[in-house]
Design an enzyme around this catalytic site. Sequence first.
Site, mmCIF file in Angstrom:
data_model
loop_
_atom_site.group_PDB
_atom_site.id
_atom_site.type_symbol
_atom_site.label_atom_id
_atom_site.label_comp_id
_atom_site.label_asym_id
_atom_site.label_seq_id
_atom_site.Cartn_x
_atom_site.Cartn_y
_atom_site.Cartn_z
ATOM 1 N N GLU A 244 16.124 49.347 84.060
ATOM 2 C CA GLU A 244 14.606 48.299 83.466
ATOM 3 C C GLU A 244 13.699 48.483 84.677
ATOM 4 O O GLU A 244 13.291 49.437 85.840
ATOM 5 C CB GLU A 244 15.091 46.996 84.308
ATOM 6 C CG GLU A 244 15.498 46.063 83.611
ATOM 7 C CD GLU A 244 17.719 46.479 83.490
ATOM 8 O OE1 GLU A 244 18.283 45.467 82.271
ATOM 9 O OE2 GLU A 244 17.918 47.190 84.322
ATOM 10 N N THR A 245 12.341 47.910 83.705
ATOM 11 C CA THR A 245 11.127 48.132 84.395
ATOM 12 C C THR A 245 9.833 46.315 83.683
ATOM 13 O O THR A 245 10.514 45.774 83.276
ATOM 14 C CB THR A 245 10.185 49.066 83.191
ATOM 15 O OG1 THR A 245 10.668 50.351 83.858
ATOM 16 C CG2 THR A 245 9.226 48.542 84.125
#
Length: 411
Positions: free
Chosen positions: A54-55
């Site tokens: 995830e970002t």
Amino acid sequence: MADLHSKKLPLYIADAFTKHPFAGNSAAVCLLPYKYDLENDKKQKIAAEMNLSETAFVKIINEGDTFQTGKQFALEWFTPVQQVPLCGHATLASAAVLFKDLKNLSEVLEFETLSGTLKAKKLSNNTIQLDLPAYESHSVKGKYDKIVKIISNNLPVESVMLESSLNRNLLIRLCDSVTRNEFELIQTNDAELLSEPTDICGIIVTMKGLRDDCVDEEGNGYDFISRYFAPWFGISEDPVTGSAHSSLAPFWAPVLGKTTFYARQCSRRGGELHVELVEGRVLLSGGSVVVRMNVTIKWHLSLILPLDDCFKRRDYEWTSLVSDPKVNVCCSELSGAGRIQVKESGSEKGKWTLKPTNSLSRRERKKNVDTSFFFNGRLLCGGLRVSCARRVKHVKNDKLVNSEKENRLKD
């Protein structure tokens, strides 16, 4: 006035649910200033470029707040292939960046997300506690048999549940006869999983702990262990999944007869979580390490600076990258602009002064000019593009006429 065409944004990488660097689950954290709109397609491209599970994109939502003083922020999460409604480890990573690296003064941070308001609390033992929603699940044994068979590697299955949330995670509990070694040796085939038509988004595989092979390095026993797979989101296996415990806590509470758990996610990197089920919420706490900071989005700052014949000082305002204070930019004798530095002006907080450190001839200005932007010796951005305009007064037919000639310096 300063015209901010695009910004150079801080991008951090933090490891969540671990005390040690290069363990736990990594998340990229990108900080967005107030009223800075970054389109979702660009966020998705950044997440794909980072190629982490995830970002997170953290944005200031209240005017006058900074990343150091604000309490409320907007928060979004993107995997390498799409946006997701909830991510625990990237929320912890975001809070770690704000608390540990940027020294945010709040005791509790509030993140506005697709899953509602999530809170992150700074604890005294240098850990961070997340307040997440609790998701119940219901039995679906028999409905997803092909997927269960692919995931379980023919190990005996105790129960199969489906999470009642936007995440739609399938929860598979293995029988107590399965050893931890067998559990950790499970290997999945993404292509085989993706070939099966399904409405689920991820798979949680879990088993009971509280035995000799389920202890940490200090001999403390885990109440349960788990793994998480989400090839439909571009994640073959997630190292440590905070959001999965929004379902695991309500699932294990009646089985174990308790509401406080010590858990382990048994990926290659692995991570440990302290979990508590409280009135329909899951309190999730763990360590974190900010391991690297980088900047990947180029920021061009275009300054239109009108100058009269006497080069009188003129004041302009612009918005800074890091903390968004209103900044007073004092310009003097900028007919030639080479390397530009920003130095603190006076004792008033947020007041900076823009000064040229050298001047260039017209011929030199036609060349590639090395311009950089500094604050107290720290490089904020390179390749500064400056437009300088000289205002010239002359008399024609007994009337005063203003003409303007603009010289552009390009990076």
